[in-house]
Design a protein around this motif. Sequence first.
Motif, mmCIF file in Angstrom:
data_model
loop_
_atom_site.group_PDB
_atom_site.id
_atom_site.type_symbol
_atom_site.label_atom_id
_atom_site.label_comp_id
_atom_site.label_asym_id
_atom_site.label_seq_id
_atom_site.Cartn_x
_atom_site.Cartn_y
_atom_site.Cartn_z
ATOM 1 N N SER A 76 0.849 -1.191 0.000
ATOM 2 C CA SER A 76 0.000 0.000 0.000
ATOM 3 C C SER A 76 0.886 1.243 0.000
ATOM 4 N N ASP A 77 0.275 2.394 -0.170
ATOM 5 C CA ASP A 77 1.034 3.646 -0.184
ATOM 6 C C ASP A 77 1.730 3.894 1.150
ATOM 7 N N VAL A 78 1.069 3.561 2.248
ATOM 8 C CA VAL A 78 1.662 3.756 3.581
ATOM 9 C C VAL A 78 2.871 2.844 3.750
ATOM 10 N N SER B 243 5.782 4.233 1.664
ATOM 11 C CA SER B 243 6.428 5.403 2.261
ATOM 12 C C SER B 243 7.252 5.008 3.482
ATOM 13 N N GLN B 244 6.765 4.049 4.272
ATOM 14 C CA GLN B 244 7.541 3.586 5.427
ATOM 15 C C GLN B 244 8.821 2.878 4.983
ATOM 16 N N THR C 153 12.544 4.189 5.889
ATOM 17 C CA THR C 153 13.471 3.290 6.588
ATOM 18 C C THR C 153 14.781 3.161 5.823
ATOM 19 N N GLU C 154 14.709 2.998 4.513
ATOM 20 C CA GLU C 154 15.931 2.889 3.692
ATOM 21 C C GLU C 154 16.745 4.169 3.740
#
Length: 98
Positions: free
Chosen positions: A78-80, A83-84, A88-89
């Motif tokens: 999903s988009d969330v 983005s997480q 994180t990367e």
Amino acid sequence: MLINIPIFAIIMKANATHDAATGKTGQSLPVRFFLLYRDGLRNMTWGRQLWALVAIKLFVIFVILRLLFFTPYYGGKSDVQKSQAVATELIRQGSPAH
């Protein structure tokens, strides 16, 4: 004696029709480019085989290699979640190793 005239200018001049009254050519630049390549490919003995080789090569580069080596990392997320994972990367790569 070698004449310093670009061959492209000679070919373009031969393919363009010239109206002496207006001083303009009867064909636009894209049409002249198309005619140049069309006539050039018609006169080639290996033209079709070379274009087939180019098409096969592009297919391998853009389809086969994409499927084998460049799998979608974020596919099915999903988009969330995307983005997480990006955040994180970025944090992981930006922090110095201890």
